[in-house]
Design an enzyme around this catalytic site. Structure first.
Site, PDB file in Angstrom:
ATOM      1  N   ASP A  99       1.629   6.892   5.662  1.00  0.00           N
ATOM      2  CA  ASP A  99       1.950   5.973   4.571  1.00  0.00           C
ATOM      3  C   ASP A  99       3.466   5.786   4.464  1.00  0.00           C
ATOM      4  O   ASP A  99       4.245   6.662   4.851  1.00  0.00           O
ATOM      5  CB  ASP A  99       1.460   6.547   3.233  1.00  0.00           C
ATOM      6  CG  ASP A  99      -0.038   6.359   3.039  1.00  0.00           C
ATOM      7  OD1 ASP A  99      -0.671   5.651   3.832  1.00  0.00           O
ATOM      8  OD2 ASP A  99      -0.573   6.939   2.068  1.00  0.00           O
ATOM      9  N   GLN A 128       6.735  -2.019   4.730  1.00  0.00           N
ATOM     10  CA  GLN A 128       6.660  -2.665   3.404  1.00  0.00           C
ATOM     11  C   GLN A 128       7.469  -3.965   3.418  1.00  0.00           C
ATOM     12  O   GLN A 128       8.688  -3.948   3.612  1.00  0.00           O
ATOM     13  CB  GLN A 128       7.240  -1.712   2.355  1.00  0.00           C
ATOM     14  CG  GLN A 128       6.470  -0.406   2.234  1.00  0.00           C
ATOM     15  CD  GLN A 128       7.341   0.735   1.754  1.00  0.00           C
ATOM     16  OE1 GLN A 128       8.437   0.947   2.276  1.00  0.00           O
ATOM     17  NE2 GLN A 128       6.867   1.496   0.774  1.00  0.00           N
ATOM     18  N   ARG A 173       0.410  -0.997   9.864  1.00  0.00           N
ATOM     19  CA  ARG A 173      -0.100  -1.547   8.599  1.00  0.00           C
ATOM     20  C   ARG A 173       1.066  -2.251   7.876  1.00  0.00           C
ATOM     21  O   ARG A 173       2.118  -1.641   7.664  1.00  0.00           O
ATOM     22  CB  ARG A 173      -0.630  -0.424   7.714  1.00  0.00           C
ATOM     23  CG  ARG A 173      -1.068  -0.919   6.334  1.00  0.00           C
ATOM     24  CD  ARG A 173      -1.268   0.223   5.332  1.00  0.00           C
ATOM     25  NE  ARG A 173      -2.257   1.177   5.788  1.00  0.00           N
ATOM     26  CZ  ARG A 173      -2.310   2.430   5.346  1.00  0.00           C
ATOM     27  NH1 ARG A 173      -1.446   2.876   4.459  1.00  0.00           N
ATOM     28  NH2 ARG A 173      -3.232   3.259   5.803  1.00  0.00           N
ATOM     29  N   GLY A 190       4.451  -3.350  -0.556  1.00  0.00           N
ATOM     30  CA  GLY A 190       5.326  -2.268  -1.019  1.00  0.00           C
ATOM     31  C   GLY A 190       5.062  -1.997  -2.491  1.00  0.00           C
ATOM     32  O   GLY A 190       4.951  -2.930  -3.276  1.00  0.00           O
ATOM     33  N   ALA A 191       4.951  -0.705  -2.845  1.00  0.00           N
ATOM     34  CA  ALA A 191       4.443  -0.347  -4.172  1.00  0.00           C
ATOM     35  C   ALA A 191       5.448   0.405  -5.048  1.00  0.00           C
ATOM     36  O   ALA A 191       5.106   0.810  -6.146  1.00  0.00           O
ATOM     37  CB  ALA A 191       3.187   0.497  -4.015  1.00  0.00           C
ATOM     38  N   THR A 208      -3.571  -6.182   2.274  1.00  0.00           N
ATOM     39  CA  THR A 208      -3.278  -6.996   1.103  1.00  0.00           C
ATOM     40  C   THR A 208      -4.578  -7.467   0.465  1.00  0.00           C
ATOM     41  O   THR A 208      -5.601  -7.566   1.146  1.00  0.00           O
ATOM     42  CB  THR A 208      -2.407  -8.223   1.469  1.00  0.00           C
ATOM     43  OG1 THR A 208      -2.097  -8.954   0.283  1.00  0.00           O
ATOM     44  CG2 THR A 208      -3.098  -9.164   2.459  1.00  0.00           C
ATOM     45  N   ARG A 236       0.729   3.254  -9.833  1.00  0.00           N
ATOM     46  CA  ARG A 236       1.144   2.147  -8.947  1.00  0.00           C
ATOM     47  C   ARG A 236       0.094   1.043  -8.964  1.00  0.00           C
ATOM     48  O   ARG A 236       0.413  -0.137  -8.911  1.00  0.00           O
ATOM     49  CB  ARG A 236       1.402   2.661  -7.523  1.00  0.00           C
ATOM     50  CG  ARG A 236       2.664   3.507  -7.409  1.00  0.00           C
ATOM     51  CD  ARG A 236       3.109   3.697  -5.975  1.00  0.00           C
ATOM     52  NE  ARG A 236       2.219   4.531  -5.209  1.00  0.00           N
ATOM     53  CZ  ARG A 236       2.268   5.868  -5.168  1.00  0.00           C
ATOM     54  NH1 ARG A 236       3.190   6.511  -5.861  1.00  0.00           N
ATOM     55  NH2 ARG A 236       1.416   6.554  -4.448  1.00  0.00           N
ATOM     56  N   ARG A 237      -1.191   1.430  -9.056  1.00  0.00           N
ATOM     57  CA  ARG A 237      -2.259   0.404  -9.109  1.00  0.00           C
ATOM     58  C   ARG A 237      -2.144  -0.387 -10.416  1.00  0.00           C
ATOM     59  O   ARG A 237      -2.337  -1.585 -10.437  1.00  0.00           O
ATOM     60  CB  ARG A 237      -3.654   1.043  -9.018  1.00  0.00           C
ATOM     61  CG  ARG A 237      -3.929   1.869  -7.779  1.00  0.00           C
ATOM     62  CD  ARG A 237      -3.890   1.112  -6.492  1.00  0.00           C
ATOM     63  NE  ARG A 237      -2.635   0.700  -5.945  1.00  0.00           N
ATOM     64  CZ  ARG A 237      -1.775   1.454  -5.235  1.00  0.00           C
ATOM     65  NH1 ARG A 237      -2.049   2.693  -4.988  1.00  0.00           N
ATOM     66  NH2 ARG A 237      -0.654   0.943  -4.761  1.00  0.00           N
TER      67      ARG A 237
HETATM   68  P1  FDA Z   1      -0.611  -8.631  -5.086  1.00  0.00           P
HETATM   69  O1  FDA Z   1      -0.147  -7.412  -5.823  1.00  0.00           O
HETATM   70  O2  FDA Z   1       0.188  -9.882  -5.233  1.00  0.00           O
HETATM   71  O3  FDA Z   1      -2.114  -8.896  -5.479  1.00  0.00           O
HETATM   72  C1  FDA Z   1      -2.843 -10.024  -5.069  1.00  0.00           C
HETATM   73  C2  FDA Z   1      -4.149 -10.075  -5.852  1.00  0.00           C
HETATM   74  O4  FDA Z   1      -4.940  -8.951  -5.524  1.00  0.00           O
HETATM   75  C3  FDA Z   1      -3.955  -9.977  -7.355  1.00  0.00           C
HETATM   76  O5  FDA Z   1      -3.738 -11.232  -7.928  1.00  0.00           O
HETATM   77  C4  FDA Z   1      -5.265  -9.361  -7.785  1.00  0.00           C
HETATM   78  O6  FDA Z   1      -6.281 -10.328  -7.799  1.00  0.00           O
HETATM   79  C5  FDA Z   1      -5.556  -8.401  -6.666  1.00  0.00           C
HETATM   80  N1  FDA Z   1      -5.016  -7.061  -6.917  1.00  0.00           N
HETATM   81  C6  FDA Z   1      -3.945  -6.504  -6.316  1.00  0.00           C
HETATM   82  N2  FDA Z   1      -3.733  -5.249  -6.752  1.00  0.00           N
HETATM   83  C7  FDA Z   1      -4.690  -5.014  -7.667  1.00  0.00           C
HETATM   84  C8  FDA Z   1      -5.011  -3.886  -8.464  1.00  0.00           C
HETATM   85  N3  FDA Z   1      -4.309  -2.761  -8.412  1.00  0.00           N
HETATM   86  N4  FDA Z   1      -6.075  -3.988  -9.297  1.00  0.00           N
HETATM   87  C9  FDA Z   1      -6.813  -5.110  -9.340  1.00  0.00           C
HETATM   88  N5  FDA Z   1      -6.557  -6.223  -8.598  1.00  0.00           N
HETATM   89  C10 FDA Z   1      -5.509  -6.175  -7.775  1.00  0.00           C
HETATM   90  N6  FDA Z   1       2.225   0.508  -0.498  1.00  0.00           N
HETATM   91  C11 FDA Z   1       3.253   1.299  -0.081  1.00  0.00           C
HETATM   92  O7  FDA Z   1       4.359   1.189  -0.607  1.00  0.00           O
HETATM   93  N7  FDA Z   1       3.031   2.218   0.920  1.00  0.00           N
HETATM   94  C12 FDA Z   1       1.843   2.350   1.540  1.00  0.00           C
HETATM   95  O8  FDA Z   1       1.704   3.191   2.433  1.00  0.00           O
HETATM   96  C13 FDA Z   1       0.769   1.503   1.120  1.00  0.00           C
HETATM   97  N8  FDA Z   1      -0.465   1.589   1.711  1.00  0.00           N
HETATM   98  C14 FDA Z   1      -1.420   0.639   1.393  1.00  0.00           C
HETATM   99  C15 FDA Z   1      -2.625   0.619   2.081  1.00  0.00           C
HETATM  100  C16 FDA Z   1      -3.541  -0.378   1.840  1.00  0.00           C
HETATM  101  C17 FDA Z   1      -4.813  -0.404   2.623  1.00  0.00           C
HETATM  102  C18 FDA Z   1      -3.272  -1.380   0.864  1.00  0.00           C
HETATM  103  C19 FDA Z   1      -4.218  -2.498   0.604  1.00  0.00           C
HETATM  104  C20 FDA Z   1      -2.100  -1.330   0.145  1.00  0.00           C
HETATM  105  C21 FDA Z   1      -1.185  -0.323   0.383  1.00  0.00           C
HETATM  106  N9  FDA Z   1      -0.001  -0.246  -0.342  1.00  0.00           N
HETATM  107  C22 FDA Z   1       1.001   0.585   0.075  1.00  0.00           C
HETATM  108  C23 FDA Z   1       0.132  -1.018  -1.615  1.00  0.00           C
HETATM  109  C24 FDA Z   1       0.818  -2.349  -1.399  1.00  0.00           C
HETATM  110  O9  FDA Z   1       2.169  -2.165  -1.073  1.00  0.00           O
HETATM  111  C25 FDA Z   1       0.726  -3.230  -2.660  1.00  0.00           C
HETATM  112  O10 FDA Z   1       1.367  -2.585  -3.712  1.00  0.00           O
HETATM  113  C26 FDA Z   1      -0.690  -3.561  -3.073  1.00  0.00           C
HETATM  114  O11 FDA Z   1      -1.515  -3.785  -1.971  1.00  0.00           O
HETATM  115  C27 FDA Z   1      -0.716  -4.839  -3.936  1.00  0.00           C
HETATM  116  O12 FDA Z   1      -0.218  -5.916  -3.195  1.00  0.00           O
HETATM  117  P2  FDA Z   1      -1.129  -7.131  -2.678  1.00  0.00           P
HETATM  118  O13 FDA Z   1      -0.677  -7.426  -1.295  1.00  0.00           O
HETATM  119  O14 FDA Z   1      -2.536  -6.801  -2.815  1.00  0.00           O
HETATM  120  O15 FDA Z   1      -0.672  -8.379  -3.522  1.00  0.00           O
END
Ligand code: FDA
Length: 305
Positions: A132, A161, A182, A186-187, A224, A286-287
């Site tokens: 990660d 990220q 992957r 970014g979180a 994503t 973070r979620r």
């Molecule tokens: P975005 O946050 O813009 O969300 C798009 C849409 O998805 C939202 O409008 C909503 O509908 C839905 N959604 C997203 N998050 C949601 C939530 N928590 N609850 C409900 N609905 C939600 N980060 C990092 O820094 N290091 C890492 O190693 C990882 N590893 C990782 C693995 C995997 C498999 C995933 C999917 C994600 C990560 N992340 C991560 C987290 C990543 O950086 C990011 O914070 C989240 O995926 C949210 O970004 P989105 O790309 O989903 O877009």
């Protein structure tokens, strides 16, 4: 603004105590986390696999300052890998790990040795490991450890990220044959000096990075839930003539589960990131930071104190 406040709270011990003991926290936790024990993760993995989904399991924990805790984390990964193998859930299930849970903060060598033991066990079990990505102060160290691990275990996966300004260049380095990468947005809460701050800039960077990975010789893993980026992922895969076994989508357990199934039914590989364990606080915060609607739950949790 709200995202920054929640991410700051993710590192506060006081808020952690408050949230962990609030009754409603449990129901939020159940949505995003398999459970507290390895058996819970195994059961959820079986269910997801029965639905045609691949899995990457994360044993929760991070920023470990204690060598015994780092060893315990390593041992838990060895145990879950044995259990996945025995249950014939490999190679559909792999594991994701955070080097900071294995001692990176106090000694990078210790984290490397623990990660190496986990990679060796994963290889015996017929599966692999993805490292990660954590906050930007760890990126160089994590990529160095990854390079050492990949020399011995070439399928070890990287995470990059899109919000970091450096990531497009990192993708160029990583998009080589055999390399699993992957790409996520970014979180963490990052300063402007190293990270794009607006949604638009992060999304544009995501697309540039995805282009590099899809055009390259490695194995892209588009992590994503963003419908626009998933569509662009499908489009780029077609453009670069990648078959469904030459890239994958990844999503978090509990987030857009119907979309996970829809993509799997279309024939794509979809991998679900499945966390388990008792140290769920920072992960859950973070979620919450990712989606303002989730924050209502948190507010209720705190009001009920
Ligand atoms: P975005 O946050 O813009 O969300 C798009 C849409 O998805 C939202 O409008 C909503 O509908 C839905 N959604 C997203 N998050 C949601 C939530 N928590 N609850 C409900 N609905 C939600 N980060 C990092 O820094 N290091 C890492 O190693 C990882 N590893 C990782 C693995 C995997 C498999 C995933 C999917 C994600 C990560 N992340 C991560 C987290 C990543 O950086 C990011 O914070 C989240 O995926 C949210 O970004 P989105 O790309 O989903 O877009």
């Amino acid at each position: 603004m709200l995202r920054s406040v929640i991410l700051a709270a993710a590192r506060s011990n006081r808020v952690e105590r408050l949230v962990e003991t609030a009754p409603v926290s449990r129901s939020i936790v159940r949505r995003f986390i398999a459970g507290e024990h390895a058996d819970d993760a195994l059961q959820r993995t079986r269910e997801l696999a029965a639905d045609g989904l691949a899995v990457t399991i994360d044993y929760l924990g991070e920023d470990t300052a204690n060598p015994q805790q780092a060893e315990a984390t390593r041992d838990e990964y060895l145990k879950i890998l044995d259990a996945l193998h025995a249950a014939e859930l490999t190679p559909a299930a792999e594991v994701s790990l955070k080097l900071s849970a294995l001692g990176q903060l106090f000694d990078e060598k210790v984290a490397y040795e623990h990660a190496r033991a986990i990679c060796a066990k994963a290889s015996e079990a017929g599966t692999t490991v993805t490292l990660d990505a954590e906050d930007h102060t760890t990126t160089d160290s994590t990529l160095e450890v990854l390079a050492r691990l990949r020399a011995e275990f070439p399928t070890t996966g990287a995470v990059v990220q899109a919000y970091l300004r450096r990531t497009e260049a990192d993708c160029r380095e990583l998009a080589v044959a055999g390399s699993r990468v992957r790409l996520c947005k970014g979180a963490y809460k990052e300063p402007e000096s190293v990270a794009y701050q607006t949604r638009l800039d992060v999304d544009k960077s995501y697309v540039r990075c995805l282009n590099v990975l899809m055009a390259g010789a490695g194995y892209p893993m588009a992590a994503t839930h963003d419908p626009r980026l998933i569509g662009i992922g499908e489009d780029r895969a077609k453009w670069y003539e990648r078959t469904p076994d030459e890239f994958e989508f990844q999503m978090l357990y509990g987030v857009r589960p119907e979309e996970q199934l829809r993509l799997a039914r279309l024939g794509y590989t979809v991998r679900v990131y499945l966390p388990y364990g008792t140290q769920w606080y920072a992960y859950m915060m973070r979620r919450l930071a990712e989606r303002p609607a989730n924050v209502a739950f948190l507010a209720r949790a705190l009001r009920s104190r």
